[in-house]
Design a protein around this motif. Structure first.
Motif, short mmCIF file in Angstrom:
data_model
loop_
_atom_site.label_atom_id
_atom_site.label_comp_id
_atom_site.label_asym_id
_atom_site.label_seq_id
_atom_site.Cartn_x
_atom_site.Cartn_y
_atom_site.Cartn_z
N PRO A 249 3.52 20.57 26.76
CA PRO A 249 3.53 19.09 26.74
C PRO A 249 3.52 18.51 25.31
O PRO A 249 4.12 17.46 25.08
N CYS A 285 -8.14 24.44 25.81
CA CYS A 285 -6.88 24.06 25.16
C CYS A 285 -7.17 22.90 24.21
O CYS A 285 -7.66 21.85 24.65
N HIS A 288 -6.13 19.43 25.22
CA HIS A 288 -6.47 18.84 26.52
C HIS A 288 -6.88 17.36 26.47
O HIS A 288 -6.54 16.61 27.39
N CYS A 291 -3.66 15.47 26.85
CA CYS A 291 -2.61 15.97 27.75
C CYS A 291 -2.69 15.31 29.12
O CYS A 291 -3.73 15.35 29.79
N ALA A 294 -3.68 17.80 31.98
CA ALA A 294 -4.89 18.63 31.84
C ALA A 294 -5.60 18.86 33.17
O ALA A 294 -5.74 17.95 33.99
N MET A 295 -6.03 20.12 33.34
CA MET A 295 -6.76 20.52 34.56
C MET A 295 -8.14 20.98 34.12
O MET A 295 -8.40 21.09 32.92
N CYS A 298 -8.31 23.88 31.69
CA CYS A 298 -7.84 23.56 30.33
C CYS A 298 -9.01 23.21 29.41
O CYS A 298 -8.95 23.42 28.20
N CYS A 316 -0.03 27.58 27.66
CA CYS A 316 -0.31 26.42 28.50
C CYS A 316 -0.46 26.90 29.93
O CYS A 316 0.34 27.70 30.41
FE1 SF4 Z 1 -2.15 20.43 28.96
FE2 SF4 Z 1 -3.68 22.29 30.07
FE3 SF4 Z 1 -1.26 22.94 29.15
FE4 SF4 Z 1 -3.24 22.36 27.48
S1 SF4 Z 1 -3.17 24.08 28.86
S2 SF4 Z 1 -1.17 21.63 27.36
S3 SF4 Z 1 -4.30 20.74 28.58
S4 SF4 Z 1 -1.74 21.54 30.84
#
Ligand code: SF4
Ligand code: ATP
Ligand code: MG
Length: 324
Positions: A249, A285, A288, A291, A294-295, A298, A316
């Motif tokens: 992303p 991450c 996050h 993003c 984001a989960m 993350c 990711c």
């Molecule tokens: Fe977005 Fe999660 Fe990917 Fe990081 S790991 S870029 S927070 S979806």
């Protein structure tokens, strides 16, 4: 193609009064021989730290915590100073960021060439030095007669950058690393330097690695792009694929922002939020907080760089090893 340089899990930090700045946090990538690799990311993302750690030129408060930098299979990071001196400039040359300021204003350009030769204990007599320096200056499209006996102050920014490239080429390295070779130059001069690097690539048997905050410069020059965010390498792929099908992303946001120059402004979505602090980086991450995908995971665990089915490398949780 064989990698000439292989960086494995490189971690480098800076020690400051407030704590530890985690500026290169487990960087791994391979540089194929005779290719052009761009290291791209916004300001303070850790690009120079990676280059300086790779070449053991970090400032005094910088520390390499772990990792390997294999050059033709040999780990640069374990070499003694003497062994490193033999490789530097003859095998791997570096033009650091803002190197123009390192040109000594009281020394003529010829004396900078002389110093380089002496520092690397090469036994050339004066005539050989002039011959080699002139050859390299011509290679960067400068007139040796006009430049060799000039002082740095008599040269424009673009000419100084060319001199620095000529100096770096003096001992005919196999790898040339340039940190922001086009920043601090006007747009036209930037275009000339990009053109010059393209010509050098064609003319010489050389591998180029360059750092830029401008993904448009990477698009012009690079075969492969490594995208850095908050001290992490978050995507690595061929330049063509990075632009055609950005996966991460953040990469998507970066490419979206340069398309703004030509595209319908209403479709441009700037990346919300600020770059992360590397003193107290976000957990999991590092992207996050900014993003939109984001989960929960993350926020907790750092995503590892994995290879997708198309050979792209991305860190990711939206992607799985071998496919989406
Ligand atoms: Fe977005 Fe999660 Fe990917 Fe990081 S790991 S870029 S927070 S979806
Ligand atoms: P730029 O595009 O501005 O050159 P960069 O991507 O090259 O940025 P780095 O210079 O590698 O970024 O810096 C990464 C992080 O480390 C930043 O937060 C920066 O402030 C910090 N940093 C760099 N050098 C030092 C130092 N000598 N001491 C402390 N912190 C440092
Ligand atoms: Mg930098």
């Amino acid at each position: 193609m064989n990698p000439i340089i292989k960086v494995e899990d490189l971690k480098a930090v800076y020690l400051v009064r407030e704590g530890t700045i985690k500026a290169a946090d487990g960087i791994s990538f391979e540089v194929p021989e005779n290719s052009v690799t761009a290291i791209v990311g916004e300001s303070a993302s850790g690009k120079s730290t990676i280059i300086e750690a790779m070449t053991k030129t970090l400032p005094p408060n910088g520390r390499i915590l772990s990792g390997k930098v294999l050059y033709n299979g040999k780990d640069i990071l374990t070499l003694s100073n003497e062994e490193l001196r033999k490789i530097k400039w003859k095998e791997i040359a570096l033009v650091p960021q803002a190197a123009q300021q390192s040109l000594n204003p009281t020394m003529k350009i010829i004396d900078h060439f002389k110093d380089t030769v002496e520092a690397h204990r090469v036994n050339w007599n004066h005539n050989e030095l002039i011959k080699k320096a002139s050859e390299k200056l011509k290679m960067v499209r400068l007139n040796p007669e006009a430049v060799l006996y000039a002082y740095p102050l008599q040269l424009s920014g673009g000419m100084k950058q060319r001199v620095l490239i000529a100096l770096a080429l003096l001992l005919e390295p196999k790898v040339l690393i340039l940190d922001e070779p086009t920043s601090a130059l006007d747009v036209l001069t930037q275009a000339h330097i990009i053109q010059l690097l393209k010509e050098l690539k064609k003319m010489l048997n050389i591998t180029l690695i360059f750092v830029t905050h401008d993904i448009a410069v990477a698009a012009e020059l690079a075969d492969n792009v490594a995208v850095i965010y908050g001290g992490n390498l978050i995507e690595y792929n061929s330049t063509f694929q990075i632009f055609k099908n950005p996966l991460h992303p953040y990469t998507n946001g970066l490419i979206n922002s340069i398309m703004a120059v030509n595209a319908d402004m209403s479709k441009v979505k700037p990346i919300p939020g600020d770059p992360p602090s590397l003193l107290n980086p976000p957990s999991g991450c590092r992207f996050h907080p900014r993003c939109e995908h984001a989960m929960e995971i993350c926020k907790k665990e750092k995503p590892q760089l994995i290879e997708t089915e198309n050979g792209a490398q991305v860190a990711c949780y939206l992607y799985k090893e071998g496919g989406r």
